[in-house]
Design an enzyme around this catalytic site. Structure first.
Site, PDB file in Angstrom:
ATOM      1  N   SER A  30      -7.779 -21.368  11.553  1.00 40.64           N
ATOM      2  CA  SER A  30      -6.967 -20.331  10.706  1.00 40.64           C
ATOM      3  C   SER A  30      -5.672 -20.019  11.794  1.00 40.64           C
ATOM      4  CB  SER A  30      -8.101 -18.800  11.636  1.00 40.64           C
ATOM      5  OG  SER A  30      -9.062 -18.902  12.858  1.00 40.64           O
ATOM      6  N   ASN A 117     -16.745 -14.697  18.867  1.00 41.55           N
ATOM      7  CA  ASN A 117     -17.160 -13.527  18.167  1.00 41.55           C
ATOM      8  C   ASN A 117     -16.872 -12.115  18.648  1.00 41.55           C
ATOM      9  OD1 ASN A 117     -17.792 -16.005  16.678  1.00 41.55           O
ATOM     10  ND2 ASN A 117     -20.386 -16.457  16.986  1.00 41.55           N
ATOM     11  N   THR A 162       0.310  17.346 -20.318  1.00 40.20           N
ATOM     12  CA  THR A 162      -1.142  17.144 -20.056  1.00 40.20           C
ATOM     13  C   THR A 162      -1.284  15.707 -21.694  1.00 40.20           C
ATOM     14  OG1 THR A 162      -2.269  18.457 -21.751  1.00 40.20           O
ATOM     15  CG2 THR A 162      -2.772  18.886 -19.254  1.00 40.20           C
ATOM     16  N   HIS A 163      -1.903  14.998 -21.769  1.00 38.65           N
ATOM     17  CA  HIS A 163      -2.094  13.718 -22.476  1.00 38.65           C
ATOM     18  C   HIS A 163      -0.709  13.541 -22.291  1.00 38.65           C
ATOM     19  CE1 HIS A 163      -6.266  15.723 -23.428  1.00 38.65           C
ATOM     20  NE2 HIS A 163      -5.410  16.839 -23.225  1.00 38.65           N
ATOM     21  N   SER A 284      19.899  -6.626 -16.150  1.00 42.35           N
ATOM     22  CA  SER A 284      19.096  -8.069 -16.445  1.00 42.35           C
ATOM     23  C   SER A 284      20.296  -9.044 -16.536  1.00 42.35           C
ATOM     24  CB  SER A 284      18.953  -7.319 -18.121  1.00 42.35           C
ATOM     25  OG  SER A 284      18.663  -9.250 -18.599  1.00 42.35           O
ATOM     26  N   LYS A 290      20.873  -3.360 -18.785  1.00 42.19           N
ATOM     27  CA  LYS A 290      19.960  -2.985 -17.805  1.00 42.19           C
ATOM     28  C   LYS A 290      20.320  -2.549 -16.946  1.00 42.19           C
ATOM     29  CE  LYS A 290      15.993  -3.524 -19.844  1.00 42.19           C
ATOM     30  NZ  LYS A 290      15.515  -4.142 -20.376  1.00 42.19           N
ATOM     31  N   ASN A 292      16.457  -1.718 -13.895  1.00 42.18           N
ATOM     32  CA  ASN A 292      15.614  -2.090 -13.962  1.00 42.18           C
ATOM     33  C   ASN A 292      15.143  -1.081 -13.068  1.00 42.18           C
ATOM     34  OD1 ASN A 292      15.265  -3.374 -16.783  1.00 42.18           O
ATOM     35  ND2 ASN A 292      15.600  -5.143 -15.644  1.00 42.18           N
ATOM     36  N   GLU A 297       8.223  -0.478 -10.717  1.00 42.34           N
ATOM     37  CA  GLU A 297       7.288  -1.580 -11.153  1.00 42.34           C
ATOM     38  C   GLU A 297       6.433  -2.696 -10.085  1.00 42.34           C
ATOM     39  OE1 GLU A 297       8.771  -3.126 -14.194  1.00 42.34           O
ATOM     40  OE2 GLU A 297      10.909  -1.963 -14.598  1.00 42.34           O
ATOM     41  N   TYR A 324     -22.515 -13.393  13.289  1.00 44.67           N
ATOM     42  CA  TYR A 324     -21.331 -13.686  12.935  1.00 44.67           C
ATOM     43  C   TYR A 324     -21.796 -15.377  12.309  1.00 44.67           C
ATOM     44  CZ  TYR A 324     -16.579 -16.137  12.975  1.00 44.67           C
ATOM     45  OH  TYR A 324     -15.339 -16.289  12.817  1.00 44.67           O
ATOM     46  N   GLN A 329     -14.472 -15.186   9.494  1.00 42.45           N
ATOM     47  CA  GLN A 329     -12.606 -15.909   9.438  1.00 42.45           C
ATOM     48  C   GLN A 329     -11.771 -15.327   7.728  1.00 42.45           C
ATOM     49  OE1 GLN A 329     -11.979 -19.128  11.863  1.00 42.45           O
ATOM     50  NE2 GLN A 329     -11.040 -20.318  10.202  1.00 42.45           N
ATOM     51  N   LYS A 332      -9.302 -11.941   7.418  1.00 39.54           N
ATOM     52  CA  LYS A 332      -7.583 -11.775   8.215  1.00 39.54           C
ATOM     53  C   LYS A 332      -6.806 -11.754   7.045  1.00 39.54           C
ATOM     54  CE  LYS A 332      -9.855 -12.996  11.916  1.00 39.54           C
ATOM     55  NZ  LYS A 332     -10.900 -13.558  11.584  1.00 39.54           N
TER      56      LYS A 332
END
Ligand code: ARG
Length: 465
Positions: A30, A117, A162-163, A284, A290, A292, A297, A324, A329, A332
């Site tokens: 690790s 541990n 709303t909606h 773009s 464009k 963006n 996003e 344990y 491990q 993480k």
């Protein structure tokens, strides 16, 4: 990834008759990712050594040597000269091995009364605690930036939806303050999770505790923990705190994602309510016109990744018997990625909030398009004595008529309006304006500019605490 990990260390266990294959070594190691815990590992080790010396389990001289060695290791890590070895599996063994190289037997005594541990559980808690403190501070900065924006636009009128249909006029300041509330709850949730993060596993050793006369409360105090974990089996195996943190992070990202979605829509030229600074957008490669909104996003997309980590952690834990298991491990990378994603996102959004420009004229004309003051007309009739349901019906007829005539309620003549109810008088036009509509919602939590100002004051007070 592995090149930087030289293989010069010997296999560490005397118990085995054959070394593990390179693939298994890589599979079980690790250190690639847990070396991030280094400073907390050292902090935990120093507190442990201090306690061991105070309890007479190691000598004061050994403790001094451990401190000297750790200081050196710290500066090697900071300078980037520390050699991380794949053969030494994880951050704990890497640091311990280097300590022993530097200070000899004192280094070998450090692990007395401790196991990796309880050590790793302590390190992660220290790491998550620091992350929570960062995230709470970042949330408050974001709230501050949104509050500034709300203040600049406490009386800027936009349609409330709303909606996704124009419902009633609101102020843009009020809309921004809705997110200030959400991010405020996120900070509360983080701080609540922090209480359960802030307990010390160290002293549980491998799983059953230790035969040495340790003083866990002393270590807890040194490391700033509120308490110790009260059951050794639970101490080494509990990852609830990581799950809770990731759950709080998921809710936070859900709020970020909702905000992002609104920003993306508002920036769209079809809606055109706001613009965000160019530094948060890209063009773009094919369409020269464009601009963006990449940042919102991407934040919306990254929300999914944090949800994935929450699901991953819950799934990681569901099949584990006490105490344990090496499965742990795997806690993480999702945790680290959650922390990175949330902190980067909050930093960028704070900056972006101050780079939002509002196109008030577009907001206003959109609010005028959807009969946003129809409820105001109904309320007006109620105040003149008509039961609400009848008022609702009268206004529905008026709206239909507007639809046919292609005008707003406020553009109808008094005579036409009186055709829907004889209760309507000249004073109706005051309630049919957008300004009149928002100003009338003047109570705690309402959209009136007056209330937005009060709400801003309240948030500012919270932020100053
Ligand atoms: N690298 C391990 C982890 O992250 C440290 C604990 C290892 N303990 C063990 N008994 N193998 O969980």
């Amino acid at each position: 990834m592995t090149e930087q990990f030289s293989k010069k260390a010997e296999a560490w266990s005397a118990r085995f008759s054959e070394p593990v294959s390179d693939l298994v070594k890589r599979y079980t190691a690790s250190v690639f990712f847990d070396k991030r815990l280094a400073q907390y590992d050292i902090q935990g080790s120093l507190a442990h050594a201090e306690m061991l010396a105070a309890q007479g389990i190691i000598s004061a001289a050994d403790r001094a040597e451990i401190e000297r060695g750790m200081a050196q290791i710290r500066s090697e890590i900071e300078a980037g000269t520390f050699e991380w070895l794949l053969d030494l599996e994880d951050v704990h063994l890497n640091i311990e091995k280097r300590l022993t190289e530097l200070v000899g037997d004192a280094g070998k005594r450090l692990h007395t009364g401790r196991s990796r541990n309880d050590q790793v559980a302590t390190d992660i808690r220290l790491y998550v605690r620091a992350a929570i403190d960062d995230i709470v501070a970042l949330l408050q900065s974001l709230r501050g930036a949104l509050t500034d924006l709300a203040e600049r636009h406490h009386d800027t009128i936009m349609p409330g939806f709303t909606h996704l249909q124009v419902a009633q006029p609101i102020t843009f300041g009020h809309h921004m303050l809705a997110y200030v509330e959400m991010f405020g709850r996120d900070a509360e949730r983080m701080l609540d999770a922090r209480r359960r993060v802030n307990r010390l596993p160290l002293g549980a050793a491998a799983l059953a505790g230790t035969t040495f006369p340790i003083d866990r409360l002393r270590v807890a105090k040194t490391l700033g923990f509120d308490d110790v974990c009260h059951n050794s089996l639970d101490a080494v195996s509990d990852r609830d705190f990581a799950i809770e943190f990731t759950a709080a992070a998921s809710i936070l990202m859900m709020h970020i994602s909702r905000f992002s979605e609104e920003l993306v829509m508002w920036i769209s030229p079809r809606i055109g309510f706001i613009d965000i600074a160019d530094r948060f957008c890209t063009g773009s490669s094919i369409m020269p016109q464009k601009k963006n909104p990449d940042v919102p996003e991407l934040a919306r997309g990254k929300t999914g990744r944090v949800y994935g980590h929450l699901t991953g952690l819950l799934t990681l834990m569901k099949g584990q018997p006490l105490a344990y298991n090496k499965d742990n491990q795997e806690d993480k990378e999702p945790l680290f990625d959650t922390i990175d994603t949330v902190t980067d996102t909050l930093r960028i959004f704070t900056d972006m909030a101050s780079g939002i420009t509002v196109k008030a004229e577009n907001m206003r004309s959109a609010a005028l398009q959807g009969y946003a003051t129809a409820t105001d007309l109904a309320d007006y009739l109620v105040k003149k004595g008509l039961p609400f349901r009848d008022a609702h019906e009268a206004v529905a007829h008026a709206v239909r008529e507007c639809d046919v005539a292609g005008c707003d309620l406020s553009e109808m003549s008094l005579e036409t309006l009186q055709g829907f109810s004889t209760l309507i008088e000249q004073d109706v036009f005051a309630v049919l304006t957008l300004e009149g509509s928002v100003a009338a919602r003047d109570h705690v939590g309402g959209t009136a500019p007056n209330q937005v100002r009060k709400a801003i004051e309240r948030v500012r007070k919270q932020l100053a605490e």
